[in-house]
Design an enzyme around this catalytic site. Structure first.
Site: not given
Ligand SMILES: Cc1cc2nc3c(=O)[nH]c(=O)nc-3n(C[C@H](O)[C@H](O)[C@H](O)COP(=O)(O)OP(=O)(O)OC[C@H]3O[C@@H](n4cnc5c(N)ncnc54)[C@H](O)[C@@H]3O)c2cc1C
Length: 490
Positions: A14, A17, A47, A49, A52, A80, A334, A345
């Site tokens: 959640g 993504a 995560i 962050v 942008a 932006k 991610l 991106t």
């Molecule tokens: C330093 C940094 C800067 C960034 N800056 C930008 C930016 O400026 N612009 C941009 O487009 N993107 C940026 N990104 C990327 C952006 O943060 C991610 O693409 C975006 O937040 C999506 O993350 P996610 O949802 O894939 O993963 P996460 O935010 O990690 O979410 C993972 C989810 O899975 C759940 N989960 C994991 N394991 C389990 C489990 N066992 N049981 C139940 N739930 C679980 C967690 O609770 C969470 O809800 C950046 C990333 C980094 C590292």
């Protein structure tokens, strides 16, 4: 192969993504009767962050049906217009990567050739006055693009900075209102079909069991299903993209914040500055091969002053899953890979994941042919973004710290080398239709990073040098005039 339709979709995760996927699928699938469940763990969290975006963000906001004013208020968003790069050719150097196009309406992709011709003839001018986006950004002015291709405003492009946590929460409201069921708990068990390898269900530490025909793995970098269960494999590019960590910390809101992201080159990486309504997001992306984490933290703090919250360290490995769709699991976000945030991106790549999933939406048997197509496009998309990032890292002639020397000396990917060779030889930017960044972006960054074209499109020779310069001057004047007529941001 089952011809049955997909009935139950489970989204694991959640973060941005997970909730983008839930909001988009629930809207697109409408009253089809397909159930969507999302499971996330408050203990694991997100995560935290990702502030942008790039102009493609309008695609998902329109798909989900967001009202811009309400969305901006809910996510503390700001506009932006591009990215300002500082110090990438040595201290004191700066250039702007604008969204939108260069020149006047109708100039299209030929405009950069006009400038190149001017430069080759001795014109001493930066590309900035020929981009309405750049002029608006510099003057803290803003207007939305218009559809009328004769209007100067049609050359504008824009995106947002926003609080990613608030964005996910806002999308959660939309998704839950459309029937997505949320489960809170840590997934501790995964049931897999022995014969097909398909995932059948996941169970949580709260005792919930979620069965599905299709699983979307949005579990973040670890890739709970796609990697830990299905062993997709991960391709990395540590020589091309050597940064593997970031310190992030907010500072108080800047009421005169700029409508663009800043990216400052530093000794062993680069630092972002992103003004939101309620705070400024800052972060220093660094390479642990060239600077240890404590020193990197100091670099960030020395640049931003007193943060309003403790800096957080995030480690990452730039790269991509070798396959993002395996069996009945599609990895989005991610979990499918991460390049790095220099050109903002990642949220875009979440969108392209969702877009591909919608256009290749399977039956319950999940044809491997659909997965193959998904993975082929995914590979191209990731390599395309990778090349654009490497362009920034490689061409940094004014910097001589070890990280930058390493990047300058690392041979380029062939695909990028080809684009650079073509540009140098004839000023042309060779793009495939599916390439994300278009002519204006490549032109801005290639010239900003010091690459010079040695020729231009000879079609322009139909007019004299003097007429070309006259046209450039007219465009500069028209852009200055439009800028002055557009309202300043409050
Ligand atoms: C330093 C940094 C800067 C960034 N800056 C930008 C930016 O400026 N612009 C941009 O487009 N993107 C940026 N990104 C990327 C952006 O943060 C991610 O693409 C975006 O937040 C999506 O993350 P996610 O949802 O894939 O993963 P996460 O935010 O990690 O979410 C993972 C989810 O899975 C759940 N989960 C994991 N394991 C389990 C489990 N066992 N049981 C139940 N739930 C679980 C967690 O609770 C969470 O809800 C950046 C990333 C980094 C590292």
């Amino acid at each position: 192969m089952s011809a049955k339709p997909v009935r139950n979709i489970v989204i694991l995760g959640g973060g941005t993504a997970g909730w983008m996927t839930a909001a988009a699928l629930s809207k697109a699938l409408g009253d089809s009767g397909i159930t969507i469940a999302l499971v996330e763990s408050d203990v694991i969290g997100t995560i935290g962050v990702g502030e942008a975006t790039i102009p493609t963000i309008h695609w998902i906001n329109n798909l989900v049906g967001l009202d811009e004013a309400a969305f901006m208020a809910a996510t503390k968003a700001t506009y932006k217009l591009g990215i300002e790069f500082h110090g990438w050719q040595g201290d004191g150097h700066q250039y702007f990567h604008p969204f939108g196009t260069y020149g006047a309406p109708g100039d299209g992709v030929i405009f950069p050739h006009r400038l190149i011709r001017g430069w080759l003839g001795g014109l001493d001018a930066s590309p900035e006055p020929y981009s309405l986006n750049t002029q608006l950004a510099r003057a803290r002015r803003f207007a939305r693009p218009v559809g009328d291709p004769r209007s100067m405003l049609s050359t504008i492009g824009y995106a947002y900075h926003f609080d990613a946590g608030l964005y996910a929460a806002y999308l959660r409201e939309q998704a839950e209102a459309r029937g997505v069921r949320r489960f809170e708990g840590k997934v501790t068990g995964v049931e897999q079909d022995g014969a097909s390898g398909f995932i059948r269900s996941v169970t949580t530490d709260k005792g919930d069991r979620l069965a599905g025909d299709l699983f979307v793995d949005c579990s973040g970098m670890r890739g709970l299903l796609i990697e830990e269960k299905l062993k997709a494999g991960y391709e990395t590019w540590p020589d091309w993209l050597p940064c593997d960590g970031a310190w992030a910390a907010p500072t108080p809101a800047d009421l005169q914040g700029h409508p663009y992201t800043c990216a400052f080159a530093h000794e062993a990486g680069w630092r972002w500055r992103i003004p939101l309504q309620h705070r400024v997001g800052n972060g220093y992306v660094f390479s642990s091969r060239f600077q240890d984490a404590d020193a990197a933290r100091e670099t960030l703090l020395a640049a931003i002053g007193e943060p309003s919250a403790e800096p957080r360290l995030i480690r990452f490995t730039p790269g991509r899953r070798k396959r993002a769709w395996i069996g009945n699991v599609v990895a989005i976000g991610l979990s499918s890979g991460f390049l790095e945030p220099l050109e903002s991106t990642s949220i875009h790549l979440i969108q392209t994941g969702i877009g591909k999933l919608l256009s290749l939406f399977p039956r319950a048997g999940c044809s491997p042919l659909l997965a193959e197509q998904y993975n082929r496009i995914f590979e191209r998309e990731m390599e395309d973004v990778r090349d654009f990032l490497v362009l920034h890292y490689h061409f940094t002639h004014g910097r001589d710290e070890p990280l930058w020397r390493h990047c300058q000396q690392t041979p380029l990917p062939d695909t990028l080398r080809y684009k650079i060779d073509q540009f140098r030889a004839s000023g042309r930017i060779m793009l495939a239709t599916e390439d994300l960044f278009r002519d204006a972006s490549w032109f801005a960054v290639m010239t900003g990073q010091g690459i010079r074209a040695e020729d231009y499109n000879p079609m322009l020779d139909a007019m004299s040098d003097a007429a070309n310069l006259e046209h450039l001057e007219k465009v500069r004047g028209a852009i200055a005039q439009s800028t002055a007529q557009i309202a300043k941001l409050p």
